[in-house]
Write a protein that holds these residues in place. Structure first.
Motif, mmCIF file in Angstrom:
data_model
loop_
_atom_site.group_PDB
_atom_site.id
_atom_site.type_symbol
_atom_site.label_atom_id
_atom_site.label_comp_id
_atom_site.label_asym_id
_atom_site.label_seq_id
_atom_site.Cartn_x
_atom_site.Cartn_y
_atom_site.Cartn_z
ATOM 1 N N LEU A 166 0.273 0.012 2.207
ATOM 2 C CA LEU A 166 0.245 -1.237 1.629
ATOM 3 C C LEU A 166 0.148 -2.597 2.376
ATOM 4 C CD1 LEU A 166 2.203 -0.652 -1.691
ATOM 5 C CD2 LEU A 166 -0.085 -0.442 -1.416
ATOM 6 N N LYS A 170 -4.651 -1.739 -0.363
ATOM 7 C CA LYS A 170 -3.884 -0.301 -0.368
ATOM 8 C C LYS A 170 -4.976 0.616 0.271
ATOM 9 C CE LYS A 170 -2.267 3.407 -2.827
ATOM 10 N NZ LYS A 170 -1.732 4.294 -4.379
ATOM 11 N N THR A 194 -0.282 2.051 -8.070
ATOM 12 C CA THR A 194 0.206 0.811 -7.257
ATOM 13 C C THR A 194 0.700 -0.355 -8.172
ATOM 14 O OG1 THR A 194 -1.591 1.436 -5.613
ATOM 15 C CG2 THR A 194 -0.659 -0.761 -5.684
#
Length: 970
Positions: free
Chosen positions: A645, A655, A674
């Motif tokens: 990340l 990402k 996420t």
């Protein structure tokens, strides 16, 4: 060559085209014009992915010769129906109804549906289904129900009964997204025909690209190669090079894992290009490289291969006979075995026989599950070139980018650290692309000519080249007491892994884990054996290895229930595992949702039974079948996933991962975990950018297999998110911006790595006893099939299907249900029609028995049961594979319930059911298959294993191999 100039009205505009009237199809012409939303899958008019509207009628453009198209004809393609900035209601509905998965068939379906709504803007669901059946539109991912949902929703908008907003998912105000049906990031490009799949990429590559065609002799399943004569081929127009094994700069041997302690394999068995032997019908002996695809194919046809026929063993039963020759010289044909012993079986395997003999009831049977082909609509195409950094780069379909590099190994003469793999948009795989044989071919061609190439197989070539589900013969017996409680089971599985061994040591775990799952079985004596044959090699396929187990165990459960006069549902209720009970590997189930799942299913079952009795007639027999199923999550103790990340300069989150998107939802899955992991930041989906599936920029996230991706990626994402948020967090609890991070010298990029070793107690199955707990979680399904059997023809129609499932906390309901619908459709096909046994017949999806929409019921009920997984990300487990584990047996059990014909060997084609009905009509009895000879007596083999134990190495086995792919593979 004589060309023709003609005018066509395409998407409302007058266009001039130049074509070859003797060769070109309408699809060829449209795609050359850049209208690549018209996809070509089968190229024989049986899949509908190339559908366009010609003069008001839906047609399949791949088989419509351009010479038969009148000048000034009006043509509508997907590009003329809607654009990203001006979507048609059909496209909006497709995105929001979960009708987009891999997306390859999507443009063809939308065009076909558009043609329907031009004629009838108020169709019934059955009229929609009839339309898609008539126009031969095939979807292999969705199970069709969502496609009908989308047409009905769009039709409402067109009639003015709903607005676009009414059929569009609206984000909740509280931004709680987990579990909700967020639209996939890739859906927009797929519904507009702008997603570029392999053949589309080929058309858009630089002009210098060369084209590669494979030389598949297809003369035998097993033969010595005496000579390969390429002289005539080399003289063909446009030919740059004919590549044989002599031209490969590496070892010409694909890397193969050999991890099972009882494996007899000493050498890798698969060559990139066959040199001295042909081991199966689809082997490739040479590559023709030319300036055009047509020239390459013409040259490939001129390569002459002289052979000497060798004995062919086309089934497990043939290959294990005492007089069968070794297919590979380094190993007996049975290459590995995995025993399972529990209870009395641990003391002495033969004591299990005593328990069964002393039980008041027992049944036995022998069963066969077929060589199921994956039948993805898109075939196989790979681009290979050297990139700006000198990396040999593959653009392809792969379910494991880093794993593919390991499998290529040293075979083509390029170091593994100088390879790069990029995933193209992918028209599904279901497992066949876990093998890197196609990448080896493409890489060998690119290395041979030091130029960019594109390797494109015809669908028939792909069908013969790609692996299939392992066929399996099995013998089994189960016993119970007076109350219907199982006392003991025995089973013996013989799996046919075809010509090559990669994966054989892994797949034999599955029957040894999932036979009689999820029941309480106190005493077990079982064995799984796997052998090489000369048929197509076994490879991963959704629910890898477990359908073979359920083919035996769920049929025997019904047979024993009948023998004791007990309802099959109640018999299962009496025998499901409860908290504290162990599986056949003597380990905890980890979760125990079985009672709750059966309670959820009970009213559906009772209603189905009542309705079947009411609708049953002598001409149309109705029946209901039930089957438990399930599958593991992750690849076990060695499994790991790494993601990154990064806080970007515009304060969005990037990402990086390799959650390979095969249609199952790798993009939406990655987005969902996420969003949930970074929820404290208050970000929305627009604040996240996914950079996926390019080994140059993305870390190794592992394969999209073993129902592992959500579990592993989610846990890795939690780790990375925590590290990033800790770095961003100020003393007052607010979060730093990118500028503040840089100003303070704080890193903005964080890695998260999750390993299965984080879950205590994970261990391989003991090679001597089968005791072990290889994976940290499971998924569970309970299937109910309702069928109708036509007694005049034997044709079985599945008229309803209900599935209660538990995959933990659901991450995205549309994605999970999409896997359920798709898995159910594959299960129905597996039960009734799908097969790849006759290589001369099973050339394309239709001949191989792919289910069309009228073969799959519109009545499918999906009922989730969300048991929280404490070690899973946000309570989630995995999904996908359980949905294809046992649904086929529910169908087979329903056939028996309907008409008294038990199918022991699938598929249950009409002629097979009709033959059984004819026997019963004459007062006869259907004799089950005799016990199969699987290589030796079960108990003799178990005694031999006991007398010759091997070291159980567990994690030590992997630790000793180290982290390098060179050390893990030959």
């Amino acid at each position: 060559m004589k060309l023709r100039k003609m005018w066509l009205n395409i998407n409302g505009a007058k266009r001039m085209v130049v074509c070859n009237p003797e060769k070109d199809s309408l699809a060829d012409v449209l795609r050359r014009m850049g209208l690549t939303g018209t996809k070509v899958g089968c190229n024989t008019g049986v899949c509908g992915s190339c559908s366009v509207i010609l003069n008001g009628k839906v047609i399949r453009s791949c088989v419509k010769k351009i010479k038969t198209v009148e000048e000034y004809s009006k043509i509508i393609t997907i590009e003329g129906i809607g654009t990203p900035n001006s979507l048609h209601p059909l496209q909006v509905a497709w995105m929001n109804c979960g009708a987009v998965q891999c997306g390859f068939c999507t443009p063809g379906f939308i065009v076909s549906a558009y043609g329907l709504l031009m004629e009838n803007d108020n169709p019934t669901r059955e009229e929609v289904r009839d339309w898609f059946q008539k126009h031969r539109n095939v979807c292999r991912c969705t199970g069709y129900k969502q496609l009908v949902d989308a047409v009905m929703a769009a039709a409402k908008v067109l009639r003015g009964e709903a607005k676009i907003e009414d059929i569009t998912f609206q984000l909740p105000e509280d931004n709680e997204c987990y579990g909700k049906p967020l639209v996939r990031p890739s859906a927009l490009s797929k519904v507009t025909g702008l997603a570029d799949y392999g053949d589309d990429v080929e058309l858009k590559m630089p002009a210098e690209i060369l084209h590669v065609a494979v030389v598949q002799p297809r003369v035998a399943h097993h033969a010595k190669i005496l000579n390969i004569d390429s002289s005539e081929a080399e003289a063909m127009p446009g030919v740059v090079k004919i590549v044989t094994h002599k031209d490969i700069e590496g070892t010409n041997v694909m890397a193969e894992a050999n991890l099972h302690e009882r494996s007899t394999i000493t050498l890798p068995s698969r060559k990139v290009l066959a040199d001295d032997r042909i081991f199966r019908y689809g082997d490739v002996v040479a590559l023709a490289i030319a300036d055009t695809k047509d020239h390459a194919r013409a040259a490939a046809a001129k390569v002459k291969v002289e052979i000497e026929q060798l004995p062919e063993y086309l089934s497990y039963l043939e290959a294990v006979m005492p007089d069968a020759m070794r297919i590979h010289e380094d190993t007996p044909n049975i290459v590995a075995m995995q025993p399972v012993l529990k209870g009395a079986g641990l003391e002495d395997a033969s004591r299990v026989v005593e328990v069964m003999d002393n039980s008041p009831y027992s049944v036995e049977g022998s069963f066969y599950s077929s060589r199921e082909p994956h039948l993805s609509i898109e075939g196989d195409i790979v681009q290979a070139y050297f990139d700006e950094d000198g990396f040999l780069t593959f653009q392809c379909k792969s379910q494991g980018l880093y794993t593919s590099i390991s499998r290529i190994g040293n075979s083509i003469g390029v170091p593994m650290d100088k390879m790069r793999i990029v995933q193209n948009f992918t028209g599904a795989s279901f497992g066949w692309s876990t093998n890197a044989g196609d990448l080896c071919l493409a890489g060998a061609a690119a290395v041979a000519v030091k130029r960019p190439i594109s390797l494109s197989m015809s669908y028939e070539e792909h069908q013969h080249f790609s692996g299939k589900r392992c066929p399996c013969h099995s013998n089994g017996r189960v016993a119970c007491d007076e109350k219907g409680k199982i006392t003991a089971v025995e089973f013996d599985f013989g799996m046919d892994h075809g010509a090559y061994s990669w994966g054989a040591d892994h797949v034999i775990e599955k029957p040894s884990r999932f036979a009689f799952f999820p029941y309480r079985v106190p005493h077990v004596a079982g064995l799984t054996r796997i052998a090489n044959t000369n048929h197509n090699y076994g490879t991963a396929y959704r629910s890898y290895g477990s359908p073979q187990a359920y083919t035996l165990s769920e049929a025997l459960m019904d047979m024993l229930a009948e023998k004791i006069g007990m309802d099959p549902f109640e018999f299962r209720w009496a025998n499901i595992a409860r908290p504290g009970d162990t599986n056949i590997n003597s380990c905890s189930f980890k979760e125990y949702p079985m009672e709750e799942m059966m309670e959820k299913m009970r009213p559906y079952y009772e209603k189905a039974v009542t309705e079947a009795k009411e609708a049953d007639t002598p001409e149309k027999r109705r029946g209901v079948g039930i089957a438990w199923g399930g599958f593991n999550v992750t690849e076990g103790g060695t499994d790991q996933c790494t993601i990154i990340l990064e806080l970007a300069s515009d304060n969005t989150i990037i990402k990086y991962d390799t959650w390979q998107e095969m249609g199952q939802g790798g993009d939406i899955g990655s987005l969902m975990v996420t969003l949930e992991a970074l929820k404290p930041l208050g970000i929305t989906r627009d604040n996240i950018r996914l950079e996926q599936n390019d080994t140059k920029i993305c870390p190794d996230g592992g394969m999209s297999a073993a129902s592992r991706s959500h579990y592993m990626n989610g846990n890795a994402t939690k780790i990375a998110a925590e590290r990033l948020m800790n770095a961003m967090r100020k003393a007052d609890g607010t979060y730093r911006t990118y500028a503040e991070m840089v100003a303070e010298g704080i890193e903005t990029r964080y890695e998260g790595k999750y390993e299965c070793t984080a879950t205590p107690g994970i261990t391989r199955l003991d090679p001597n006893t089968g005791i072990g707990d290889p994976t940290p979680a499971y998924t569970y399904v309970l299937n109910l099939a309702e069928v109708e059997v036509d007694t005049a023809t034997g044709k079985t129609t599945v008229i309803g299907f209900t599935c209660v499932y538990d995959v933990g906390k659901i991450g995205n309901i549309q994605a999970v249900n999409g896997q359920a619908y798709g898995g159910i459709s594959h299960s129905i096909g597996f039960a009734l029609s799908e097969d790849y046994s006759d290589v001369k017949k099973h050339k394309n999806i239709a001949a191989s028995g792919v289910p069309y929409i009228k073969d799959i019921p519109d009545k499918i009920n999906l009922i989730p049961c969300e048991t929280i997984r404490p070690d899973g990300p946000f309570g989630s487990s995995g999904a996908s594979e359980a949905f294809q584990s046992s649904g086929h047996v529910a169908v087979l059990n329903a056939i028996y319930n309907a008409c008294g014909v038990r199918i022991y060997e699938i598929p249950a084609k009409p002629e097979k059911v009709k033959a059984g009905l004819d026997i019963l009509a004459k007062g006869g009895k259907i004799e089950p298959p005799k016990k199969y000879f699987l290589g030796s007596d079960l108990y003799e083999e178990l005694e031999n294993i006991k007398a010759n134990p091997v070291a159980f190495r567990g994690h030590e086995m992997f630790e000793a191999l180290g982290d390098s792919p060179d050390q893990k593979f030959f």
